[in-house]
Design a protein around this motif. Structure first.
Motif, PDB file in Angstrom:
ATOM      1  N   ASP A 179      -8.254   0.821   0.707  1.00 15.13           N
ATOM      2  CA  ASP A 179      -8.722   0.689  -0.983  1.00 15.13           C
ATOM      3  C   ASP A 179      -8.496   1.349  -1.731  1.00 15.13           C
ATOM      4  N   ILE A 180      -6.973   1.852  -1.776  1.00 19.22           N
ATOM      5  CA  ILE A 180      -6.720   2.806  -3.176  1.00 19.22           C
ATOM      6  C   ILE A 180      -6.273   2.276  -3.957  1.00 19.22           C
ATOM      7  N   SER A 181      -6.879   3.145  -5.021  1.00 22.55           N
ATOM      8  CA  SER A 181      -6.463   2.266  -6.989  1.00 22.55           C
ATOM      9  C   SER A 181      -5.775   3.808  -7.482  1.00 22.55           C
ATOM     10  N   LEU A 182      -5.525   3.413  -7.694  1.00 26.39           N
ATOM     11  CA  LEU A 182      -4.041   4.836  -8.477  1.00 26.39           C
ATOM     12  C   LEU A 182      -3.853   4.667  -9.777  1.00 26.39           C
ATOM     13  N   HIS A 183      -3.066   5.003 -10.620  1.00 28.09           N
ATOM     14  CA  HIS A 183      -2.231   4.702 -12.358  1.00 28.09           C
ATOM     15  C   HIS A 183      -1.328   5.940 -11.975  1.00 28.09           C
ATOM     16  N   VAL A 184      -0.242   5.760 -12.224  1.00 23.76           N
ATOM     17  CA  VAL A 184       0.265   6.789 -12.025  1.00 23.76           C
ATOM     18  C   VAL A 184       1.705   6.741 -13.668  1.00 23.76           C
TER      19      VAL A 184
END
Ligand SMILES: Nc1ncnc2c1ncn2[C@@H]1O[C@H](COP(=O)(O)OP(=O)(O)OP(=O)(O)O)[C@@H](O)[C@H]1O
Ligand SMILES: Nc1ncnc2c1ncn2[C@@H]1O[C@H](COP(=O)(O)OP(=O)(O)OP(=O)(O)O)[C@@H](O)[C@H]1O
Ligand SMILES: [Mg+2]
Ligand SMILES: [Mg+2]
Lengths: 228, 293, 293, 228
Positions: free
Chosen positions: A19-24
C-alpha cells in the motif's frame, strides 16, 4: 514525476511492498531509508519496470506502469538513470564502454557520446581507469562506473540504490556534490541509503522511510540528522 | 539508421572476441557436427553414385562368334558406342580376355579346366545403359536386345531382366530414403548447433540483462547476437566443407583400384550451399530464440 | 570417506537440477551427436554386412543339360548343399526359371527373342561360397570348379575368378577404412560432447571459483562435476541408442523387398557398449579438463 | 598470525601494493582503511591466496605464502573466514546451503553442520530466510549470508572486506557486536571499512591506513574517531 497509489508487490506470499502511496514532484530529492529487507530495492525495481505493477497504480515520468506494455519498457528506461545496488556493469568491457553503453543504446552520435562520457568519467575521478576492463576495478571504482553510467544520459530522474556503500567518506561527499549539481539543474533524485552522513548532506531532502514494506514515520535519529 | 545497423553488426563480430573460449568451444562443436553432416552427405552421394553406376543400369553382354575377323567386330564396336542411352562400353578381344583371366589367376598357367571345356574365347562387349525410371523400360530393353541379336556375326547376347528391377528399386529407394535421411540430419545439426549456441549465450545472460536495464531495445540486443550466431554457423560449416574438400582431394583415389574403381567425388555445389545456408540460418535462429527466453 | 564420496556423487546428480536449461541443452547436443555417431556405425554395419554378403564370396552357377530328369538333379542339389564352405544355394528348375523370367517381365508373354535363340531353359543352381582371406584361395576355387564340372549331367559351370579379387579387395578395404572412420567419428563425438560440456560448465564458473575460495579441495569440486559429466554422457548415449533401436525395429523391413532383400540389423552389443562407454568417458574427461582451466 | 615483509604486488605495471611490512599478533583487531583503489582488497586477496606473493614475504596462520604450493591453498583457506567485498555467494542455493558450504568443504559431520549453521543464521537475523535462494535476497541480506559463511567455521582469522557496506546503522552495530564476540574468543580480525561509525565501535583496534598501495599514518579524522 512519480505518482504511486496504493502500490503493493509480493514475491509469492511475501509482501515486500504494501500500500505505498507517494507523490514526487519534478526536482525533488528523496532519501529512501529503511532496514535491510525493508523493500527499498523492490520499490526501485518497480519504478524502472524490472518488476510488473500488479496491484495499485504507478506513474513514472508520464508512463503508467500498471498499463505498461513490454515494448514500452525501453522508452521508460531511457528517461531514467539507475544506479543498481549490485552495479550491473559489464565486467569484460572497459570503463569507457560501460559508461558509453547508456548513450549507445539511445543511438547517439559518436562525437557527442565521446564528449559526455569523458566529462563524467573525469567528474567521478576515474580518468586514469578509462580503458581498464571493469572486472579489474576495485569495489569503489566499480560503483563509480555504475554512477557515471546513470548520470551520463542527463536523465529526468535518477534512481540510486545505495550508491555510496563501497566509497569512503571523502569520495561520498564528493559524489553527493555531483548528485546535488544534477539536482540543482532540475533532476529528480531518489536515493536509497543507509548512511547517516549521506542524509546530512542534503538537508532539504524528503525522507521516505520503509519498514516491512510500508511507509512509516522516519525514526528519531534520522529526523535529527536531517534537522542538524 | 543504416550506419547504426552496420555498427551493430560490427559490434556482433567484435563481441565474439570478448568471450573467446565460449566461442571457440561453440565453433568447434558447430564445425564438427557440420563436418559429420557433410561427411554423411558425402558418403551418401558417393554410395548413391556408385550404386547408380552399377545398379541403375542395364547391362548387355554381346558374344561374337569365335573366329570373327577383328576388323568386323571393331567396326561394330564403333557403331555400338554411339547407341542412344549408352553409358559405358567395355570391349574384350579374345586375347584381352585370356590375358585378364590369366592375370586374375596370378599368372598361373593351369587353364586345364578351360581347355577341357573346348571353349575357345570369343570377342565380347559389355554395354551398360542407364535406366530412366518409367513404365516403358521393359519393352525398350527387349526391343534393344532383339536388335543387338540381329547384328551380323553375333553369337548370343546375355541380358538379365532382373537388373531392371534392381535399378528401379534402387532409384525408388533413393527417392524415398534420401529425403528422410537429409531431414533427420538437418534435425540433428539444428539441435546440436542450436543448443550449443544457446548454451554459449547463457554465458552472456548477465550482459543481455544489463543491456535491457539501461534501455536497449530488442533489435539493439538481437542484431549483434544474430550476427554472431550467423558468423559462427557460417565459419563452422565453411571450415567443415573446406576440411572435407581437402580430405576428398587427398583420398580421391583411395578406393580407385581394381576391382572397385571408385573415384570419390565431392559434394555438388547445391548441396554445399544448402549446408552452409542451413547451418548459418540455424545459428541465427537459435541466437534469436536464446534472447527471447 | 566412502560416505563422503557417495555424498559428492549425489551432489553431482542433484546439481544437474540447479541448471536445468544449460543441462538440457547439453543433453540434447550430446544425444544428437551420439545418435548421429550411432547411425553412422549402424549404416556402416549394415552396408558392411550387405557387401560382405554379396561380395565376400565366390559364386558358381551350374547348368545341367536340358532334359535332365528332375529326380537326378534333385539328388545332386541335396549333396551340393552339404559342401564345405557353402553359404547359400539357390536352385531353379526349368519351370522356376521361366516363372521368374515372366514375372520379371511383368507377365508379358513376349518371349519371342528367347525362342528365336532356340535355347530351352536348363535346371540351374547358384552356389555361394564364403571366401576365407588367404593365399590358397585361387587354387581352392579352381579345384572346386573342376570337381563340379565332373558331376554327371552337368552341362557347364560359370565362375568368375574376378570375384575372388573383389571379395579380397573388399575385406582388405573394410580392414583399412573402418578403423580410420571409427577414429574420426570418435574425434567428432569427443570434440562436440567435450566442448558442449565445457561450455555448460562455463555457466558454473562463478560457482567453481567460490568453492575454491571457501577452501574446497580439487576432488571436492571435481567429483560432482565428473559425476554430472558422466551422467550426461551416459544418458545422452543411452537415449541415442534407444532411439536407434526403436527406429531399427520400426524400419527393419523397409529395405526387405525384392530385389534388395536387405534386413536391417541392430548394432552388435560390443559396438553399443563401446559407444556408451566412450561418450560417458568423454563426458567425464571434459568435465575434468574444464575445471583445470 | 600475520607477518608481512616488504610485500609488493603489481597488476601489470600498476603497483597496487608497495613495500608493505606488517605484523599482526593473534587476537588483534585491525581496521584497514584507505581511499577507493588504495589496495585494501588486493592485500586481502594476497592474504587468502587468491593472488600469488611475487615480491616480498608473507606468512599467514603459519603458511609461508611466498613458498606456497597450489595444493596447499585449500589448507590455508580452511584456517580463515573471508567476507568478500562482492559477497561471492551462490545465487541459486539457499541461505542454509551457502552457509553450510564452508563446513561441507571441510568434510564435517552433518549434525555438527546443522547445529552451527542454524546458530549463526539466527545470530545474523536471517532465520526466516533460511531456505530462500540467495538471488532472491536483498543486498543487505546477501551481505549477512557472506558474513555468516565466514563466521560459521570458527576461524583463527577473519578477513572482512567492507562487511557493512549494504547494512543500515543498527544492523551494522549488531554485526560489530558479533565480530567483537569472536574477537574476545581469540579470533584475529582484519576488517576493511570506509565507515567512521564502524571504526568507533572498536576503540582498542589498530588502524592500518593504505594510500596508493603504501601504509601511511591514518589521517586526522580517523584518529579522532578512534580516540573518541
Ligand atoms: N526475487 C525475489 N524473490 C523473493 N523475495 C525477494 C526477491 N527480491 C527481494 N525479496 C525479498 O523482499 C524483501 C525486500 O527486499 P529489498 O531488496 O527490496 O530490500 P531492501 O530494502 O533493498 O534491503 P537492503 O537494504 O538489504 O538492500 C526482502 O525480504 C527480500 O528477501
Ligand atoms: N585484476 C586487476 N587487474 C588490474 N588492476 C587491478 C586488478 N584488481 C585491482 N586492480 C587495481 O588495483 C588497485 C587497488 O585495488 P583494490 O581492489 O585493492 O582497492 P580497494 O582498496 O579495495 O578499493 P575499494 O575501497 O574501492 O574496494 C585499483 O586501482 C584497482 O583498479
Ligand atoms: Mg536493496
Ligand atoms: Mg576493495
Amino acid at each position: 514525476m512519480i505518482h504511486l497509489n496504493r502500490l503493493s508487490y509480493s514475491f509469492g506470499s511475501n509482501w515486500a511492498l504494501k500500500d505505498i502511496s507517494l507523490h514526487v514532484e519534478k526536482g525533488e530529492f528523496i532519501f529512501l531509508t529503511g532496514h535491510s529487507g525493508a523493500g527499498k530495492t523492490t520499490l526501485m525495481r518497480l519504478l524502472y519496470g524490472a518488476l510488473p505493477v500488479k496491484r495499485g497504480q504507478a506513474t513514472v515520468a508520464g508512463y503508467e506502469l500498471h498499463k505498461l506494455k513490454r515494448k514500452q519498457i525501453p522508452d521508460l528506461r531511457r528517461e531514467l538513470g539507475v544506479v543498481f545496488q549490485d552495479f550491473k556493469i559489464l565486467p569484460n568491457r572497459s570503463v569507457y564502454e560501460n559508461v558509453a553503453l547508456a548513450l549507445t543504446v539511445r543511438s547517439m552520435a559518436k562525437s557527442t557520446i565521446d564528449k559526455r562520457v569523458r566529462a563524467i568519467i573525469r567528474a567521478l575521478g576515474l580518468e586514469n581507469k578509462t580503458y581498464i576492463k571493469c572486472h579489474k576495478l576495485s569495489g569503489g571504482e566499480q560503483q563509480r562506473v555504475a554512477i557515471a553510467r546513470s548520470m551520463v544520459v542527463n536523465p529526468k530522474l535518477i534512481l540510486a540504490d545505495e550508491p555510496t556503500g563501497n566509497l569512503d567518506f571523502e569520495l561520498s561527499m564528493h559524489l553527493m556534490d555531483v548528485f546535488k549539481q544534477f539536482h540543482t539543474h532540475g533532476t529528480t533524485i531518489i536515493m536509497a541509503t543507509h548512511s547517516r552522513e549521506i542524509l546530512r548532506t542534503v538537508p532539504d531532502a524528503k525522507v521516505i522511510h520503509l519498514d516491512g514494506g510500508k511507509i512509516c514515520e522516519p525514526p528519531e535519529h534520522i529526523l535529527s540528522e536531517m534537522a542538524s | 539508421m543504416i550506419s547504426l545497423i552496420f555498427r551493430l553488426i560490427g559490434r556482433g563480430i567484435r563481441d565474439l572476441g570478448l568471450h573467446p573460449w565460449a566461442n571457440i568451444f561453440t565453433l568447434v562443436a558447430v564445425t564438427m557436427v557440420s563436418l559429420l553432416a557433410a561427411l554423411f552427405m558425402f558418403t551418401l552421394h558417393n554410395v548413391n553414385q556408385e550404386l547408380l553406376k552399377t545398379r541403375g543400369q542395364v547391362q548387355m553382354q554381346i558374344f561374337w562368334q569365335s573366329g570373327t575377323a577383328a576388323e568386323a567386330y571393331n567396326r561394330q564396336w564403333d557403331k555400338l558406342s554411339k547407341l542412344d542411352g549408352l553409358k559405358e562400353i567395355r570391349t574384350f578381344t579374345p586375347d584381352d580376355a585370356l590375358k585378364h583371366l590369366s592375370e586374375a589367376l596370378n599368372g598361373e598357367d593351369d587353364f586345364a579346366w578351360m581347355k577341357e571345356q573346348n571353349n575357345p574365347l570369343q570377342p565380347t562387349a559389355l554395354l551398360a545403359f542407364s535406366v530412366k525410371a518409367g513404365v516403358e523400360n521393359d519393352r525398350w530393353a527387349t526391343d534393344l536386345l532383339s536388335r543387338l541379336k540381329e547384328l551380323p556375326y553375333v553369337d548370343k547376347v546375355h541380358y538379365n531382366p532382373l537388373q531392371i528391377d534392381l535399378a528401379k528399386g534402387w532409384i525408388g529407394l533413393t527417392r524415398s530414403v534420401i529425403w528422410p535421411i537429409i531431414g533427420f540430419l538437418g534435425l540433428v545439426v539444428a539441435l546440436v548447433v542450436g543448443n550449443t549456441i544457446r548454451l554459449s549465450l547463457m554465458t552472456r545472460k548477465d550482459e543481455i540483462e544489463i543491456l535491457y536495464l539501461v534501455g536497449a531495445k530488442q533489435w539493439f540486443i538481437r542484431l549483434p547476437l544474430l550476427t554472431g550466431g550467423a558468423l559462427l554457423g557460417l565459419t563452422g560449416s565453411s571450415i567443415a566443407l573446406g576440411t572435407l574438400y581437402g580430405a576428398q582431394i587427398f583420398f580421391e583415389d583411395v578406393l580407385n583400384f581394381p576391382p572397385l574403381f571408385i573415384k570419390l567425388t565431392f559434394l555438388p555445389p547445391d548441396q554445399c550451399i544448402a549446408l552452409l545456408g542451413a547451418v548459418t540460418l540455424i545459428g541465427m535462429f537459435s541466437s534469436f530464440v536464446a534472447v527471447r527466453g
